[in-house]
Design an enzyme around this catalytic site. Structure first.
Site, short mmCIF file in Angstrom:
data_model
loop_
_atom_site.label_atom_id
_atom_site.label_comp_id
_atom_site.label_asym_id
_atom_site.label_seq_id
_atom_site.Cartn_x
_atom_site.Cartn_y
_atom_site.Cartn_z
CB SER A 159 -15.00 23.10 1.28
OG SER A 159 -15.25 22.04 0.62
CE LYS A 160 -8.64 25.26 1.78
NZ LYS A 160 -7.63 25.02 3.03
NE ARG A 161 -12.40 15.93 -1.08
CZ ARG A 161 -11.31 15.15 -1.58
NH1 ARG A 161 -10.15 15.60 -1.38
NH2 ARG A 161 -11.69 14.16 -2.52
#
Length: 497
Positions: A256-258
């Site tokens: 995910s983006k994180r």
RNA sequence: GGCCCCAUCGUCUAACGGUCAGGACGCGAGGUUUUCAACCUCGAAAUCGGAGUUCGAUUCUCCGUGGGGUCACCA
């Protein structure tokens, strides 16, 4: 023999940002299956959360798919017989379904405020109980609820999960999966703003759009029993479920983006070929056999099957992707590659270099560089010297390594010999250049490699370059000799150290 | 923590219950070579652990362990 159903599958992202490779792989697999089965691939935008809506996300999603060649048969831009394809435009459908569920006793209004629910959860956690909606409005008198609703009090609609027994469903990859109903709480199906939650929306839409296979990430497995209950309560036919594995980020968490995810369009930007990305994405988490891993889209469509997906999450092997990109660069039809190179150079070459970029020139240098780069982003810096007559002579230190260390005068002389021998060369081509330069090296008793390196740096401006003689042929006699002389002069002016 | 999913080289993966556990990336060694690549050859490298079932388990079952997911008026 089971009924030959028409395959209708969908990719249903929410417009909350750019799709990253994890979600696009999911889309790719789904699309491949649709194509294989001669079915339909539908793009549906799940924009039921107004607060998370990101401007432009729908375009970015479409661009990402288009870049990869994933085409849709029905979608927000082109419409189709099952539209609309924005969930926000289908609100009435969900409302109607929710109300029908209330009528039939499968759902009820809940007036608990967000604050109230938060407190409830906190006290549950304090008591070391799993946080669950406690059903406080489940048995609230229907008439009273209607009255409060009519008076304008905000409420949500919750599904009344069976409190006993269990729910079982079949996943194409994992077989039967069973959940105890008592583990599940009465989840919200219609929010107080009138929008549905994912649970209700996708059940209604997948049914209305006659989706045959629900393909999604395995993170949905825990809420699938809710969906089963919803399908049943609404009297809908259960689709085939395919919960595909997710991609893990470098830190081991779901991509995910994180967790280190990159957007699809970033790969385009960095100079990956979409063919290579498609191939790579397809084979991470799926394999045909024990040795094949290069597949065209056509071949993938032929041999891919959802049932052959791997069950376990995979990491994203960036290094292997790069290798594969290099491979595609090397194997691609030359003129196609020239087109791609030209487009890239138009973009990446310094502004001083006049446009348009000369296609014929790029065609000449393509064979020299195609096997030397892994990413298109490396191209401009590798071939820049072909496009300008003004290649600055590198600093002396660049020339004076290894054999030439502390020997600037000798290096200058060697370059002089080179320019002198090249000056009268009648036929300026790589073979001739090579021949006379080899002869010269031999005469001067300098190792060929050491001798050529001076010329390489003089002509191309770098120690690392495309093959020297072919490059010189392309650049032309006059310019090459100029550069060599310039370098010799510059070395002569270097104080001996 | 409850529930659920998953488990083969470092990574992506292959293997009707019977293979010397195969391939690819990466890594190491060598070859080719005008730099850098590319290319060729070779090599190191794995069935999480323990019980079962079986003549025989990577494969089937159970228990551990590990990793991941999920527990919102987000999807």
């Amino acid at each position: 023999m089971q009924d030959i159903q028409n395959v209708r599958v969908r990719f249903a992202p929410s417009p909350t940002g750019d799709p990253h490779v994890g979600v696009i792989r999911q889309a790719l697999w789904t699309w491949l299956y649709a194509k294989k089965m001669n079915g339909k691939f539908i793009l549906r935008i799940e924009d039921t959360d107004q607060t998370r809506y990101v401007e432009g996300a729908v375009d970015r999603i479409q661009n990402s798919l288009q870049w990869l060649g994933i085409t849709w048969d029905e979608g927000p831009d082109i419409g189709g017989p099952y539209g609309p394809y924005f969930q926000s435009e289908r609100k009435d459908l969900y409302k109607e379904a929710a109300e029908k569920l209330i009528e039939n006793g499968f759902a009820y209004r809940c007036f608990a405020t967000p604050d109230e629910l938060r407190e409830m959860r906190e006290s549950q956690q304090a008591a070391k109980l799993p946080p669950k909606y406690d059903g406080r409005y489940r048995d609230y008198p229907k008439n009273d609820a209607e009255k409060r609703a009519e008076s304008g009090e905000p409420y949500v609609i919750r599904f009344a999960m069976p409190q006993e027994g269990s729910t079982t469903f079949t996943d194409l990859l994992r077989g039967e999966i069973t959940f105890e109903n008592k583990e599940l709480d009465d989840f919200v199906i219609l929010k107080s703003d009138g929008f549905p939650t994912y649970h209700l929306a996708h059940v209604v839409d997948d049914t209305a759009m006659e989706i045959s296979h629900v393909t999604r990430g395995e993170e949905w497995i825990p809420s699938t029993p809710r969906h089963v209950q919803l399908f049943n309560a609404l009297g809908y036919k259960i689709p085939t479920w395919v919960h595909a594995p997710v991609i893990l980020g470098p830190d081991g968490g779901k991509l995910s983006k994180r967790h280190g995810a990159k957007f699809v369009l970033e790969y385009a930007e960095e100079g990956y070929l979409s063919d290579a990305l498609v191939n790579f994405l397809a084979i991470t988490g799926w394999a045909l056999d024990d040795h094949t891993e290069i597949f065209s889209r056509e071949r993938l469509i032929e041999v891919f099957d959802l049932k052959d997906l791997s069950k376990n999450p995979s990491g994203f092997d960036q290094t292997k992707l790069e290798w594969m990109n290099g491979l595609y660069l090397r194997e691609m039809e030359e003129n196609d590659l020239v087109d791609i190179f030209v487009r890239r150079l138009e973009r990446d070459l310094p502004a001083e270099i006049p446009r348009p970029i000369d296609w014929a020139l790029v065609k000449e240098l393509t064979p020299l560089v195609r096997e030397r780069i892994k990413l298109l982003s490396e191209l401009a810096s590798l071939v820049g010297f072909f496009f300008t007559s003004d290649v600055p002579t590198p600093a002396a230190a660049e020339f004076l390594t290894k054999k030439w260390k502390d020997r600037s005068a000798d290096a200058a002389n060697a370059l002089d010999s080179t320019s002198n021998i090249l000056e009268p060369l009648p036929d300026w081509n790589a073979d001739n250049i090579q021949q006379v330069m080899r002869n010269t090296a031999e005469k001067l008793e300098i190792r060929a490699g050491d001798f050529f390196s001076l010329t390489r740096i003089a002509v191309t401006g770098t120690r690392i370059s495309p093959p020297l003689f072919e490059s010189m042929e392309i650049i032309g006699q006059e310019l090459c000799i100029d550069r060599i002389r310039q370098a010799a002069n510059s070395l002569r002016n270097t104080p001996a150290s």
